[in-house]
Write a protein that holds these residues in place. Structure first.
Motif, PDB file in Angstrom:
ATOM      1  N   LYS A  31       0.828  -1.209   0.000  1.00 20.14           N
ATOM      2  CA  LYS A  31       0.000   0.000   0.000  1.00 20.14           C
ATOM      3  C   LYS A  31       0.860   1.255   0.000  1.00 20.14           C
ATOM      4  CE  LYS A  31      -4.108   1.714   2.438  1.00 20.14           C
ATOM      5  NZ  LYS A  31      -5.109   1.395   3.467  1.00 20.14           N
ATOM      6  N   ILE A  32       2.068   1.156   0.566  1.00 21.51           N
ATOM      7  CA  ILE A  32       2.972   2.298   0.678  1.00 21.51           C
ATOM      8  C   ILE A  32       4.198   2.141  -0.211  1.00 21.51           C
ATOM      9  CG2 ILE A  32       4.514   3.544   2.256  1.00 21.51           C
ATOM     10  CD1 ILE A  32       1.509   4.131   2.594  1.00 21.51           C
ATOM     11  N   LEU A  33       4.778   0.943  -0.239  1.00 18.42           N
ATOM     12  CA  LEU A  33       6.041   0.729  -0.938  1.00 18.42           C
ATOM     13  C   LEU A  33       5.812   0.334  -2.394  1.00 18.42           C
ATOM     14  CD1 LEU A  33       7.923  -1.188   1.895  1.00 18.42           C
ATOM     15  CD2 LEU A  33       8.054   1.243   1.338  1.00 18.42           C
ATOM     16  N   SER A  34       5.006   1.102  -3.084  1.00 17.90           N
ATOM     17  CA  SER A  34       4.773   0.843  -4.507  1.00 17.90           C
ATOM     18  C   SER A  34       5.992   1.282  -5.310  1.00 17.90           C
ATOM     19  CB  SER A  34       3.541   1.601  -4.996  1.00 17.90           C
ATOM     20  OG  SER A  34       3.761   3.002  -4.942  1.00 17.90           O
ATOM     21  N   ARG A 139       4.208   1.271   8.830  1.00 14.17           N
ATOM     22  CA  ARG A 139       2.839   1.219   9.348  1.00 14.17           C
ATOM     23  C   ARG A 139       2.311   2.618   9.636  1.00 14.17           C
ATOM     24  NH1 ARG A 139       1.566  -4.089  10.390  1.00 14.17           N
ATOM     25  NH2 ARG A 139       3.370  -5.484  10.445  1.00 14.17           N
ATOM     26  N   GLY A 140       3.216   3.529  10.036  1.00 14.11           N
ATOM     27  CA  GLY A 140       2.797   4.906  10.221  1.00 14.11           C
ATOM     28  C   GLY A 140       2.265   5.516   8.941  1.00 14.11           C
ATOM     29  N   HIS A 141       2.920   5.235   7.815  1.00 18.08           N
ATOM     30  CA  HIS A 141       2.440   5.752   6.532  1.00 18.08           C
ATOM     31  C   HIS A 141       1.122   5.095   6.111  1.00 18.08           C
ATOM     32  CE1 HIS A 141       5.451   8.612   5.217  1.00 18.08           C
ATOM     33  NE2 HIS A 141       6.376   7.844   5.748  1.00 18.08           N
ATOM     34  N   ASP A 146      -4.725   5.895   5.485  1.00 17.83           N
ATOM     35  CA  ASP A 146      -6.093   5.550   5.866  1.00 17.83           C
ATOM     36  C   ASP A 146      -6.795   6.740   6.529  1.00 17.83           C
ATOM     37  OD1 ASP A 146      -5.623   3.021   4.907  1.00 17.83           O
ATOM     38  OD2 ASP A 146      -5.401   2.079   6.869  1.00 17.83           O
ATOM     39  N   ALA A 147      -6.042   7.505   7.318  1.00 16.15           N
ATOM     40  CA  ALA A 147      -6.631   8.672   7.990  1.00 16.15           C
ATOM     41  C   ALA A 147      -7.053   9.725   6.974  1.00 16.15           C
ATOM     42  CB  ALA A 147      -5.637   9.257   8.991  1.00 16.15           C
ATOM     43  N   VAL A 148      -6.192  10.013   6.018  1.00 13.70           N
ATOM     44  CA  VAL A 148      -6.526  11.000   4.987  1.00 13.70           C
ATOM     45  C   VAL A 148      -7.744  10.555   4.197  1.00 13.70           C
ATOM     46  CG1 VAL A 148      -5.717  12.105   2.865  1.00 13.70           C
ATOM     47  CG2 VAL A 148      -4.173  11.907   4.824  1.00 13.70           C
ATOM     48  N   GLY A 201       8.382  12.244   1.191  1.00 12.92           N
ATOM     49  CA  GLY A 201       8.084  11.716  -0.137  1.00 12.92           C
ATOM     50  C   GLY A 201       6.950  10.717  -0.146  1.00 12.92           C
ATOM     51  N   LEU A 202       6.972   9.742   0.762  1.00 12.99           N
ATOM     52  CA  LEU A 202       5.907   8.740   0.794  1.00 12.99           C
ATOM     53  C   LEU A 202       4.567   9.371   1.145  1.00 12.99           C
ATOM     54  CD1 LEU A 202       7.705   5.719   2.521  1.00 12.99           C
ATOM     55  CD2 LEU A 202       7.152   5.987   0.092  1.00 12.99           C
ATOM     56  N   TYR A 203       4.565  10.276   2.143  1.00 14.97           N
ATOM     57  CA  TYR A 203       3.300  10.894   2.536  1.00 14.97           C
ATOM     58  C   TYR A 203       2.752  11.775   1.425  1.00 14.97           C
ATOM     59  CZ  TYR A 203      -0.181  13.690   4.923  1.00 14.97           C
ATOM     60  OH  TYR A 203      -1.362  14.330   5.249  1.00 14.97           O
ATOM     61  N   PHE A 204       3.577  12.612   0.850  1.00 14.09           N
ATOM     62  CA  PHE A 204       3.098  13.528  -0.188  1.00 14.09           C
ATOM     63  C   PHE A 204       2.628  12.753  -1.419  1.00 14.09           C
ATOM     64  CE2 PHE A 204       3.736  16.472  -3.800  1.00 14.09           C
ATOM     65  CZ  PHE A 204       2.882  17.492  -3.389  1.00 14.09           C
ATOM     66  N   TYR A 205       3.394  11.760  -1.829  1.00 14.24           N
ATOM     67  CA  TYR A 205       3.022  11.012  -3.031  1.00 14.24           C
ATOM     68  C   TYR A 205       1.647  10.356  -2.884  1.00 14.24           C
ATOM     69  CZ  TYR A 205       3.036   7.752  -6.896  1.00 14.24           C
ATOM     70  OH  TYR A 205       2.676   7.065  -8.035  1.00 14.24           O
TER      71      TYR A 205
END
Length: 558
Positions: A31-34, A139-141, A146-148, A201-205
């Motif tokens: 879900k994050i490490l695409s 897991r934080g990302h 999910d929160a967003v 980077g991960l959060y913004f992307y």
């Protein structure tokens, strides 16, 4: 799926060329490490990695000058910026009112409770509140995504309760790690990635589009930690522009508040805002880290020994001057001046002590709002209504940016004045006891730790160890002793053993044996008695939480 539990890997990953993941890949991490997200992070690293290294080298060079006797001060070459009439771009309406903000780690339950707390803003933290284990970061990302999206839930099986978001929630801000911290579980072209570039980077992307859709086209919003110079703000500005252009986001959409939590940065506040003027929405008084930075900056100045850290509050002249100058600077530039942290947590089993703690919080927040701060921080949801009540009574409008504080006249000497107070044996003991317990928790993956009715993060252990180091290094004389007592390595070693015995009694033998207290004791003692002072304790202990997977996957494996 609830990502609070590990599961077996089932997903096949494909990573970009030059990117190597050294952390274990669990089911759900896709879900994050695409491939696309990691390519975005790799692009940031390749574009800006050298500038990050340059800024870190500049810090070392400047500290070397301080160690030779130079004092921080206002830069004559940027006087025109400080005296100019420019202002920052307009603050989005969604964050015009920030009277009370809550902070905490990017843990799933914490995110839900913080967003539901009644605070105006929740600053989710990858920095001081979080131990950066690989699982905590990824897991934080997942949790933030999910929160967003508004889908985040948490199942508490022990309480038979499901946590989910309310209809009205706080606005989400994210604090990435400081420039100095690596992310060793991700290698790019054979080198560890820069932690803040991974976090940003991960959060913004993953979240920029959904976040902007839900917030009237504004954001995402960030807090930027531990800057020491405006050149670091210029680097963040370049990163923001590059990221916005790469993903087709209008320039200026990203908004950020900078924490002024280092002594050198207080002399650069106008310049920092100027470099970020299209992206800035304010500055914040990061007061615990600021005290840590004061001691670290003057580590070679034996005439600047600091009293017990509990005495170094906002009424000390150098702290009051810092706060008032920050307010004046922000309001001149049209942005928020945010106050400091209230670290108290509710004391459920002692109503009288709880009432006394609440009174301290109210007095501190009344001081802030009367001085002109537009908002402040809390570490626990139980404080939100207490703090909001103080600001509601004294700040009827969304903010008080119109209060220019032209009466404030702060000199270099005001900002450098040595805090007044006494140095005591109990102060040495408290630093040692709290330092060991925080480190023990950090080593087990916890970055936000309740200790003695306060919610502590990495700033607490940093100030504790640098103060102990300063006293030991210069053999400070302790006040209040019948026989004059010097703080020596021998005394510090005895205190370490005695406080370990106290910790064992307080936490109980079973918990003590299952924890990493002895390892924490060795680390804390080594840091406090080292010949030279490390820049950051977390850099030293980071290697103790690394867990590399034995069979990392790279693009060449596919």
């Amino acid at each position: 799926m609830d990502y609070t539990q590990k599961t077996a890997t089932k997903t096949t990953f494909e990573f970009p060329d030059g990117v190597r993941i050294r952390g274990r890949i669990e089911d759900g991490y896709e879900k994050i490490l695409s491939k696309e997200a990691l390519q975005f992070v790799a692009d940031l690293q390749r574009t800006f990695g050298d500038r990050v290294s340059y800024n870190m080298a500049c810090r070392k060079e400047q500290q070397a000058r301080y160690n030779k006797g130079e004092l921080p001060g206002f830069d004559p070459s940027t006087k025109a910026i400080r005296e100019g009439d420019w202002i920052c771009s307009a603050t989005p309406k969604v964050v015009a009112d920030r009277r009370v903000e809550i902070t905490g780690p990017v843990e799933r339950k914490m995110i839900i409770n913080a967003l539901n707390s009644g605070a105006k803003v929740f600053m989710s933290d990858f920095e001081d509140c979080l131990c950066p284990t690989w699982d905590n970061i990824v897991r934080g990302h997942i949790n933030l995504k999910d929160a967003v999206e508004g889908t985040i839930t948490y199942e508490d099986k022990a309480r038979n309760r499901t946590y989910k978001l309310n209809d009205k929630i706080a606005v989400l801000f994210v604090r990435p790690r400081g420039w100095h911290l690596p992310e060793a579980h991700i290698e790019i072209d054979g080198q560890p990635a820069t932690g803040c570039l991974v976090d940003f980077g991960l959060y913004f992307y993953h979240n920029h589009a959904t976040f902007r859709l839900k917030n009237g086209g504004s954001g995402p919003f960030f807090y930027l930690p531990k800057m020491e110079h405006s050149r670091e703000a210029a680097l963040w500005n370049a990163i923001f522009e590059h990221a916005q252009d790469a993903l087709g986001v209008p320039r200026g959409s990203i908004k950020a508040t900078v924490l002024i939590e280092t002594l050198p940065a207080v002399f650069q506040m106008h310049e920092i805002l100027y470099e970020l003027r299209e992206h800035s929405i304010g500055l914040n008084c990061g007061r615990w880290d600021y005290i840590f930075s004061y001691i670290k900056t003057f580590q070679a100045h034996s005439n600047r020994l600091v009293p017990d850290r509990v005495q170094v509050g906002m009424t000390q002249h150098f702290m009051k001057s810092y706060s008032e100058l920050l307010i004046q600077t922000c309001h001149k530039r049209g942005v928020h001046a945010m106050g400091g942290m209230a670290a108290q947590i509710p004391i459920k089993d002692d109503p009288q002590a709880n009432e006394a703690a609440s009174a301290l919080v109210q007095a501190d927040k009344l001081r802030e709002v009367k001085a002109g701060h537009d908002g402040t921080w809390a570490a626990h949801p139980g404080l939100i209504s207490v703090i909001a009540d103080v600001f509601d009574k004294n700040m009827k409008q969304p903010n008080q940016i119109n209060l220019k504080r032209e009466d404030v006249k702060v000199s270099e000497e005001d900002l450098l004045e040595v805090p007044k107070g006494v140095r005591t044996l109990e102060g040495l003991r408290l630093n040692t006891r709290v330092g060991i317990q925080y480190l023990a928790a950090w080593l087990t993956g916890m970055g936000s730790v309740p200790l003695y009715n306060l919610m502590e993060d990495a700033a607490t252990v940093e100030i504790s160890r640098v103060q102990n180091w300063q006293w030991i290094h210069y053999e400070a004389i302790l006040d209040g002793e019948v026989v004059p007592m010097k703080v020596t390595c021998e005394l510090a070693s005895r205190i370490l053993d005695e406080e370990m015995a106290r910790i064992q009694r307080e936490v109980g033998m079973e918990h003590f044996k299952s924890g990493r207290y002895e390892e924490a004791q060795r680390m804390f003692g080594r840091q406090c008695t080292a010949q030279s002072l490390d820049d950051f304790l977390t850099l030293d202990v980071y290697k103790s939480i690394l867990q590399f997977h034995s069979n990392p996957v790279t693009s060449s494996d596919m």
